[in-house]
Motif scaffolding. Structure first.
Motif: not given
Length: 329
Positions: A19-27
Protein backbone atom coordinates in the motif's frame (compact mmCIF):
# COMPACT_ATOMS: atom_id res chain seq x y z
CA UNK A 1 12.93 -18.20 3.63
CA UNK A 2 10.60 -19.73 6.18
CA UNK A 3 7.20 -20.73 4.82
CA UNK A 4 3.67 -20.56 6.15
CA UNK A 5 0.36 -21.69 4.71
CA UNK A 6 -2.59 -19.75 3.29
CA UNK A 7 -5.27 -22.00 1.85
CA UNK A 8 -3.63 -23.93 -1.01
CA UNK A 9 -0.48 -21.76 -0.99
CA UNK A 10 2.88 -21.93 0.72
CA UNK A 11 4.04 -18.35 1.23
CA UNK A 12 6.98 -16.60 2.82
CA UNK A 13 6.52 -16.21 6.57
CA UNK A 14 6.67 -12.44 6.05
CA UNK A 15 4.79 -10.95 3.13
CA UNK A 16 5.01 -7.43 1.75
CA UNK A 17 2.19 -4.95 2.16
CA UNK A 18 2.42 -2.80 -0.95
CA UNK A 19 0.00 0.00 0.00
CA UNK A 20 2.50 2.63 1.04
CA UNK A 21 4.25 2.47 -2.32
CA UNK A 22 1.23 4.32 -3.74
CA UNK A 23 -1.19 5.35 -1.03
CA UNK A 24 -2.03 6.74 2.41
CA UNK A 25 1.33 7.77 3.87
CA UNK A 26 1.98 11.04 2.12
CA UNK A 27 3.96 11.43 -1.10
CA UNK A 28 4.70 8.01 -2.59
CA UNK A 29 8.18 7.05 -3.74
CA UNK A 30 9.21 7.41 -7.36
CA UNK A 31 8.22 4.57 -9.70
CA UNK A 32 11.89 3.60 -9.92
CA UNK A 33 12.27 3.39 -6.14
CA UNK A 34 9.02 1.45 -5.76
CA UNK A 35 10.09 -1.02 -8.44
CA UNK A 36 13.46 -1.51 -6.78
CA UNK A 37 11.79 -2.20 -3.44
CA UNK A 38 9.46 -4.82 -4.91
CA UNK A 39 12.30 -6.59 -6.70
CA UNK A 40 14.49 -6.49 -3.61
CA UNK A 41 11.73 -8.19 -1.61
CA UNK A 42 11.43 -10.83 -4.32
CA UNK A 43 15.19 -11.39 -4.37
CA UNK A 44 15.15 -11.86 -0.59
CA UNK A 45 12.58 -14.63 -0.83
CA UNK A 46 9.32 -12.78 -0.20
CA UNK A 47 6.55 -14.52 -2.16
CA UNK A 48 3.35 -12.94 -0.77
CA UNK A 49 2.60 -9.51 -2.23
CA UNK A 50 -0.51 -7.70 -0.99
CA UNK A 51 -2.24 -4.91 -2.90
CA UNK A 52 -5.81 -3.63 -3.43
CA UNK A 53 -7.98 -1.79 -5.94
CA UNK A 54 -8.20 1.07 -3.43
CA UNK A 55 -4.48 1.76 -3.11
CA UNK A 56 -3.69 4.77 -5.21
CA UNK A 57 -7.11 4.24 -6.84
CA UNK A 58 -5.63 1.51 -9.03
CA UNK A 59 -2.07 2.84 -9.19
CA UNK A 60 -0.69 0.24 -6.77
CA UNK A 61 -2.15 -2.70 -8.69
CA UNK A 62 -0.72 -1.21 -11.88
CA UNK A 63 2.71 -0.91 -10.26
CA UNK A 64 2.66 -4.42 -8.80
CA UNK A 65 1.37 -5.90 -12.03
CA UNK A 66 4.00 -4.22 -14.19
CA UNK A 67 6.95 -5.05 -11.96
CA UNK A 68 6.05 -8.58 -10.94
CA UNK A 69 4.51 -9.86 -14.19
CA UNK A 70 7.82 -11.46 -15.29
CA UNK A 71 7.94 -13.27 -11.94
CA UNK A 72 4.29 -14.21 -11.69
CA UNK A 73 4.91 -17.94 -11.26
CA UNK A 74 7.13 -17.30 -8.23
CA UNK A 75 4.66 -15.31 -6.15
CA UNK A 76 1.29 -15.46 -4.43
CA UNK A 77 -0.57 -12.36 -5.56
CA UNK A 78 -3.21 -10.93 -3.21
CA UNK A 79 -5.58 -8.06 -3.93
CA UNK A 80 -8.86 -6.73 -2.59
CA UNK A 81 -12.27 -5.57 -3.72
CA UNK A 82 -15.29 -3.99 -2.08
CA UNK A 83 -13.61 -0.65 -1.42
CA UNK A 84 -12.43 1.50 -4.31
CA UNK A 85 -11.81 5.08 -5.33
CA UNK A 86 -14.52 6.84 -7.31
CA UNK A 87 -14.15 10.48 -8.34
CA UNK A 88 -11.39 10.90 -5.81
CA UNK A 89 -13.37 9.47 -2.89
CA UNK A 90 -13.17 6.14 -1.09
CA UNK A 91 -16.35 4.11 -1.61
CA UNK A 92 -17.39 0.84 0.07
CA UNK A 93 -19.52 -1.26 -2.29
CA UNK A 94 -19.96 -5.00 -1.79
CA UNK A 95 -22.71 -5.64 -4.31
CA UNK A 96 -22.05 -8.77 -6.37
CA UNK A 97 -22.04 -6.89 -9.68
CA UNK A 98 -19.50 -4.38 -8.31
CA UNK A 99 -17.23 -7.13 -6.98
CA UNK A 100 -17.21 -8.90 -10.34
CA UNK A 101 -16.55 -5.71 -12.28
CA UNK A 102 -13.79 -4.67 -9.92
CA UNK A 103 -12.14 -8.07 -10.31
CA UNK A 104 -12.03 -7.69 -14.08
CA UNK A 105 -10.50 -4.24 -13.70
CA UNK A 106 -7.92 -5.56 -11.24
CA UNK A 107 -6.95 -8.45 -13.50
CA UNK A 108 -6.15 -5.96 -16.25
CA UNK A 109 -4.08 -3.72 -13.97
CA UNK A 110 -2.26 -6.68 -12.46
CA UNK A 111 -1.58 -8.12 -15.93
CA UNK A 112 -2.57 -11.61 -14.84
CA UNK A 113 -5.24 -14.14 -15.70
CA UNK A 114 -5.97 -15.05 -12.09
CA UNK A 115 -5.59 -13.46 -8.64
CA UNK A 116 -4.36 -16.01 -6.11
CA UNK A 117 -6.00 -14.52 -3.00
CA UNK A 118 -8.83 -12.02 -3.38
CA UNK A 119 -10.15 -10.29 -0.27
CA UNK A 120 -13.35 -8.46 0.44
CA UNK A 121 -11.58 -5.31 1.64
CA UNK A 122 -14.50 -4.14 3.75
CA UNK A 123 -17.85 -5.74 4.41
CA UNK A 124 -20.49 -3.46 2.94
CA UNK A 125 -23.08 -3.65 5.71
CA UNK A 126 -25.83 -2.75 3.23
CA UNK A 127 -25.21 -6.12 1.53
CA UNK A 128 -25.49 -9.50 3.22
CA UNK A 129 -22.05 -11.02 3.65
CA UNK A 130 -23.44 -14.17 2.07
CA UNK A 131 -24.17 -12.24 -1.14
CA UNK A 132 -20.72 -10.67 -1.36
CA UNK A 133 -18.99 -13.97 -0.67
CA UNK A 134 -21.31 -15.64 -3.16
CA UNK A 135 -19.98 -13.31 -5.83
CA UNK A 136 -16.43 -14.18 -4.84
CA UNK A 137 -17.33 -17.87 -5.05
CA UNK A 138 -18.57 -17.25 -8.59
CA UNK A 139 -15.17 -15.74 -9.39
CA UNK A 140 -13.48 -18.89 -8.10
CA UNK A 141 -15.73 -21.00 -10.32
CA UNK A 142 -14.93 -18.75 -13.28
CA UNK A 143 -11.19 -19.23 -12.69
CA UNK A 144 -10.57 -15.53 -12.07
CA UNK A 145 -9.46 -15.97 -8.45
CA UNK A 146 -8.05 -18.99 -6.61
CA UNK A 147 -8.94 -18.31 -2.98
CA UNK A 148 -11.15 -15.95 -0.97
CA UNK A 149 -10.13 -13.68 1.91
CA UNK A 150 -11.91 -11.25 4.22
CA UNK A 151 -10.57 -8.07 5.81
CA UNK A 152 -11.56 -6.33 9.06
CA UNK A 153 -14.47 -8.61 9.96
CA UNK A 154 -15.64 -10.19 13.20
CA UNK A 155 -15.62 -13.87 14.13
CA UNK A 156 -19.37 -14.07 13.57
CA UNK A 157 -19.12 -12.60 10.08
CA UNK A 158 -16.24 -14.93 9.25
CA UNK A 159 -18.34 -17.93 10.23
CA UNK A 160 -21.27 -16.76 8.11
CA UNK A 161 -18.98 -16.23 5.13
CA UNK A 162 -17.21 -19.55 5.58
CA UNK A 163 -20.55 -21.34 5.43
CA UNK A 164 -21.00 -20.02 1.87
CA UNK A 165 -17.48 -20.80 0.62
CA UNK A 166 -14.24 -21.73 2.40
CA UNK A 167 -12.31 -18.64 3.45
CA UNK A 168 -8.54 -19.00 3.04
CA UNK A 169 -7.40 -15.92 4.99
CA UNK A 170 -8.65 -13.19 7.26
CA UNK A 171 -6.67 -9.96 7.28
CA UNK A 172 -6.80 -7.32 9.97
CA UNK A 173 -4.50 -5.16 12.05
CA UNK A 174 -2.53 -7.04 14.69
CA UNK A 175 0.48 -5.96 16.71
CA UNK A 176 1.50 -5.40 20.30
CA UNK A 177 -0.56 -2.21 20.37
CA UNK A 178 -3.61 -3.59 18.51
CA UNK A 179 -4.85 -6.77 20.20
CA UNK A 180 -8.42 -6.87 18.88
CA UNK A 181 -7.91 -10.19 17.04
CA UNK A 182 -7.28 -11.83 20.40
CA UNK A 183 -10.91 -11.20 21.42
CA UNK A 184 -12.43 -13.78 19.07
CA UNK A 185 -11.15 -13.71 15.49
CA UNK A 186 -7.94 -15.68 16.04
CA UNK A 187 -9.87 -18.48 17.72
CA UNK A 188 -12.44 -18.50 14.93
CA UNK A 189 -9.70 -18.66 12.30
CA UNK A 190 -8.14 -21.63 14.04
CA UNK A 191 -11.47 -23.40 14.39
CA UNK A 192 -12.08 -23.05 10.65
CA UNK A 193 -8.53 -23.52 9.37
CA UNK A 194 -8.28 -19.91 8.14
CA UNK A 195 -4.86 -18.25 7.97
CA UNK A 196 -4.50 -14.90 9.73
CA UNK A 197 -2.73 -12.12 7.81
CA UNK A 198 -1.59 -9.26 10.04
CA UNK A 199 -1.40 -5.80 8.53
CA UNK A 200 0.34 -2.86 10.23
CA UNK A 201 2.37 -5.28 12.38
CA UNK A 202 4.75 -2.44 13.25
CA UNK A 203 1.92 -0.20 14.46
CA UNK A 204 2.38 2.21 11.54
CA UNK A 205 6.06 2.83 12.48
CA UNK A 206 5.46 3.20 16.22
CA UNK A 207 6.95 -0.21 17.07
CA UNK A 208 9.81 0.38 14.66
CA UNK A 209 10.70 3.44 16.77
CA UNK A 210 10.48 5.40 13.56
CA UNK A 211 8.09 8.21 14.45
CA UNK A 212 8.66 10.59 17.32
CA UNK A 213 6.63 13.71 16.55
CA UNK A 214 3.59 13.19 14.29
CA UNK A 215 2.90 16.93 14.19
CA UNK A 216 6.18 17.71 12.44
CA UNK A 217 7.07 14.41 10.78
CA UNK A 218 3.82 13.49 9.04
CA UNK A 219 2.69 15.02 5.76
CA UNK A 220 -0.72 16.68 5.61
CA UNK A 221 -2.36 13.74 3.80
CA UNK A 222 -0.82 10.99 5.92
CA UNK A 223 -3.68 8.80 7.21
CA UNK A 224 -2.13 8.66 10.67
CA UNK A 225 -3.16 12.27 11.20
CA UNK A 226 -6.76 11.00 11.41
CA UNK A 227 -5.96 8.25 13.93
CA UNK A 228 -6.50 9.02 17.62
CA UNK A 229 -3.36 7.26 18.82
CA UNK A 230 -1.26 9.69 16.79
CA UNK A 231 -2.88 12.81 18.22
CA UNK A 232 -0.17 14.78 20.05
CA UNK A 233 -1.30 14.21 23.64
CA UNK A 234 -2.03 10.52 23.08
CA UNK A 235 1.17 9.92 21.18
CA UNK A 236 3.32 11.49 23.88
CA UNK A 237 1.87 9.02 26.36
CA UNK A 238 2.40 6.12 23.97
CA UNK A 239 6.02 7.11 23.39
CA UNK A 240 6.70 6.52 27.08
CA UNK A 241 6.11 2.81 26.46
CA UNK A 242 9.10 2.67 24.13
CA UNK A 243 11.79 3.22 26.76
CA UNK A 244 11.48 -0.29 28.17
CA UNK A 245 10.69 -1.68 24.73
CA UNK A 246 13.95 -0.29 23.28
CA UNK A 247 15.85 -1.74 26.22
CA UNK A 248 14.37 -5.17 25.56
CA UNK A 249 15.29 -5.00 21.88
CA UNK A 250 18.85 -4.03 22.74
CA UNK A 251 19.07 -6.86 25.24
CA UNK A 252 17.87 -9.28 22.55
CA UNK A 253 20.41 -7.91 20.08
CA UNK A 254 17.72 -6.96 17.56
CA UNK A 255 16.04 -3.80 16.30
CA UNK A 256 12.69 -2.59 17.67
CA UNK A 257 11.01 -3.59 14.40
CA UNK A 258 12.49 -7.07 14.58
CA UNK A 259 11.25 -7.47 18.15
CA UNK A 260 7.69 -6.56 17.13
CA UNK A 261 7.67 -8.95 14.20
CA UNK A 262 9.30 -11.76 16.17
CA UNK A 263 6.59 -11.38 18.82
CA UNK A 264 3.89 -11.68 16.18
CA UNK A 265 5.52 -14.64 14.43
CA UNK A 266 5.73 -16.40 17.80
CA UNK A 267 1.99 -15.98 18.36
CA UNK A 268 1.20 -18.80 15.94
CA UNK A 269 2.45 -20.53 12.80
CA UNK A 270 -0.86 -19.59 11.15
CA UNK A 271 -0.06 -15.85 11.38
CA UNK A 272 1.58 -14.11 8.39
CA UNK A 273 2.60 -10.49 8.99
CA UNK A 274 2.75 -8.18 5.95
CA UNK A 275 4.80 -5.13 6.95
CA UNK A 276 5.03 -2.42 4.34
CA UNK A 277 7.98 -0.14 3.72
CA UNK A 278 9.51 2.17 1.15
CA UNK A 279 13.04 1.72 2.48
CA UNK A 280 15.39 -1.05 1.32
CA UNK A 281 17.15 -0.90 4.69
CA UNK A 282 13.87 -1.29 6.56
CA UNK A 283 12.91 -4.20 4.32
CA UNK A 284 16.16 -5.97 5.16
CA UNK A 285 15.71 -5.19 8.84
CA UNK A 286 12.16 -6.58 8.84
CA UNK A 287 13.26 -9.81 7.22
CA UNK A 288 15.93 -10.16 9.88
CA UNK A 289 13.13 -10.78 12.39
CA UNK A 290 12.85 -14.33 11.06
CA UNK A 291 16.11 -15.14 12.85
CA UNK A 292 14.96 -13.76 16.22
CA UNK A 293 13.73 -16.31 18.76
CA UNK A 294 11.82 -15.16 21.81
CA UNK A 295 11.54 -17.09 25.05
CA UNK A 296 8.13 -17.40 26.67
CA UNK A 297 9.20 -15.07 29.48
CA UNK A 298 10.09 -12.38 26.96
CA UNK A 299 6.76 -12.77 25.21
CA UNK A 300 4.91 -12.42 28.51
CA UNK A 301 6.88 -9.28 29.36
CA UNK A 302 6.06 -7.73 25.98
CA UNK A 303 2.39 -8.69 26.38
CA UNK A 304 2.26 -6.83 29.67
CA UNK A 305 4.21 -3.80 28.46
CA UNK A 306 2.25 -2.84 25.32
CA UNK A 307 -1.40 -3.86 25.07
CA UNK A 308 -4.92 -2.46 24.83
CA UNK A 309 -4.77 -1.29 28.46
CA UNK A 310 -1.43 0.53 28.25
CA UNK A 311 -1.88 2.18 24.84
CA UNK A 312 -3.69 5.52 24.77
CA UNK A 313 -6.40 6.14 22.16
CA UNK A 314 -8.51 3.92 19.86
CA UNK A 315 -6.95 2.78 16.60
CA UNK A 316 -9.57 4.46 14.38
CA UNK A 317 -11.70 7.58 14.64
CA UNK A 318 -15.45 7.14 15.15
CA UNK A 319 -16.36 7.45 11.46
CA UNK A 320 -13.87 4.82 10.33
CA UNK A 321 -14.78 2.54 13.19
CA UNK A 322 -18.38 2.45 11.97
CA UNK A 323 -17.18 1.10 8.63
CA UNK A 324 -15.51 -2.00 10.02
CA UNK A 325 -16.82 -5.11 11.70
CA UNK A 326 -14.01 -6.11 14.05
CA UNK A 327 -14.58 -6.77 17.74
CA UNK A 328 -13.51 -3.94 20.02
CA UNK A 329 -12.36 -3.95 23.62
Amino acid sequence: MQQRRIGPFDVSALGLGCMNLSHAYGTPPSPEAAEALLLRALDHGVTLFDTAALYGFGANETLVGRVLKPHRSKIVLASKCGMTGIDGKRVIDGRPETIKRTCDESLKRLQTEVIDLYYLHRWDKQVAIEDSVGALADLVTAGKIRAIGLSEVSAATLRRAHAVHPIAALQTEYSLWTRNPEIAVLDACRDLGVAFVAFSPLARAFLADGLHDPETELEAKDIRRQMPRFEPANYRRNLALLDEYRRMAAEMGCSPAQLALAWLLAKGSDIIPIPGTRSPDHLDDNLGSLAVRLEEATIRTLDALINQKTVTGPRYNAATQQEIDTEEF
